[in-house]
Motif scaffolding. Structure first.
Motif, PDB file in Angstrom:
ATOM      1  N   ALA A  35      17.572  11.024   9.191  1.00  0.00           N
ATOM      2  CA  ALA A  35      16.185  11.428   9.450  1.00  0.00           C
ATOM      3  C   ALA A  35      15.538  12.043   8.212  1.00  0.00           C
ATOM      4  O   ALA A  35      14.332  11.898   7.993  1.00  0.00           O
ATOM      5  N   GLN A  36      16.327  12.714   7.381  1.00  0.00           N
ATOM      6  CA  GLN A  36      15.786  13.346   6.178  1.00  0.00           C
ATOM      7  C   GLN A  36      15.433  12.333   5.101  1.00  0.00           C
ATOM      8  O   GLN A  36      14.399  12.452   4.436  1.00  0.00           O
ATOM      9  N   THR A  88      12.562   7.628   5.841  1.00  0.00           N
ATOM     10  CA  THR A  88      11.296   7.987   6.482  1.00  0.00           C
ATOM     11  C   THR A  88      10.222   6.912   6.349  1.00  0.00           C
ATOM     12  O   THR A  88       9.132   7.067   6.893  1.00  0.00           O
ATOM     13  N   PRO A  91      11.530   4.244  14.450  1.00  0.00           N
ATOM     14  CA  PRO A  91      11.580   4.915  13.146  1.00  0.00           C
ATOM     15  C   PRO A  91      12.741   4.354  12.328  1.00  0.00           C
ATOM     16  O   PRO A  91      13.734   3.866  12.882  1.00  0.00           O
ATOM     17  N   ASP A 145      15.074   5.761  10.545  1.00  0.00           N
ATOM     18  CA  ASP A 145      16.390   6.380  10.717  1.00  0.00           C
ATOM     19  C   ASP A 145      17.091   5.885  11.976  1.00  0.00           C
ATOM     20  O   ASP A 145      18.303   5.642  11.978  1.00  0.00           O
ATOM     21  N   ASN A 184      14.761   5.993  -0.448  1.00  0.00           N
ATOM     22  CA  ASN A 184      14.048   7.271  -0.345  1.00  0.00           C
ATOM     23  C   ASN A 184      13.262   7.600  -1.609  1.00  0.00           C
ATOM     24  O   ASN A 184      12.402   8.477  -1.600  1.00  0.00           O
TER      25      ASN A 184
END
Length: 240
Positions: free
Chosen positions: A68-69, A72, A87, A89, A165
């Protein structure tokens, strides 16, 4: 006396917003140091044993917050416009839900692989570069192109989606990532002997901007000779 009290109250009313504005100053926020990113706990799930321990990794209570971190970006291939898209994640978790391997390279990179429950052709790769101050995390998914042949037939076609990311320059993809993708796509899905033919590759920026690239540019289907894959396996076994 009454005038003195009113004057004090007026001064407090004007002073309070000024103090609040000073506390919430963007400059103060910019100067605040970001907490150190620590994902070293992932290492314990790599070799040994030879193929790592992905089942235990997925069950680790830190794994879902980790996804989740770092994952995104918006995605539009897993789900539909009518029912909605998951989503990223949660998508990654789906594509890793049936465990495969956790491989380590050069004491720096981890490659975590798996597939979707009850649909082996939908496969996922989570690649982590732990050698940077801010880890580079990439999630790759092999998605069947539904208007091609069925996955059980030779000639079925697939799209490779890659999300990171941090932005990755399509002309300067990290060689360690392309090697990991090459090794991964050289293996057929579990229960099959057919190598998946990836005919499209899309590299997606963290903000959702897609870049269509040549599949070979990120390593897809580049282990064309059996000895290439065997050498990669031997190199992996030689890791300490």
């Amino acid at each position: 006396m009454r005038h003195a009290i009113q004057l004090a109250a007026t001064l407090l009313l004007f002073a309070a917003p000024a103090a609040h504005a000073q506390i919430s100053s963007p400059q103060i926020k910019r100067d605040k140091k970001q907490p150190k990113e620590n994902v070293e706990w992932l290492w314990q799930y790599g070799p040994p044993p030879a193929d790592g321990r992905e089942t235990q990794l997925v069950l680790d209570t830190r794994f879902r917050p980790f996804l989740a971190q770092y994952l995104t970006a918006p995605q539009t291939f897993w789900g539909s416009p009518k029912t909605g898209y998951k989503p990223l994640d949660e998508t990654a978790l789906d594509f890793l839900s049936v465990p495969d391997k956790v491989l380590a390279d050069d004491n720096r990179y981890l490659s975590i692989t798996g597939c979707v429950f009850r649909f082996n052709p939908a496969r996922g790769l989570l690649w982590v570069d732990l050698g940077l101050p801010h880890p580079l995390i990439a999630f790759a998914a092999i998605d069947w192109i539904k208007d091609s042949r069925t996955p059980s037939e030779p000639g079925a076609e697939y799209t490779l989606w890659v999300f990171a990311n941090h932005p990755i320059d399509p002309d300067h993809i990290p060689p360690a990532l392309t090697h990991s993708v090459a090794r991964w796509t050289a293996q057929p899905p579990s229960g099959s002997t057919v190598i998946q033919q990836i005919t499209r590759a899309i590299l997606v920026d963290p903000d959702g901007t897609p870049h269509q690239i040549q599949p070979a540019a990120i390593g897809a289907n580049t282990f064309t000779k059996p000895q290439d894959f065997i050498k990669s396996q031997d190199d992996q076994k030689a890791q300490p």
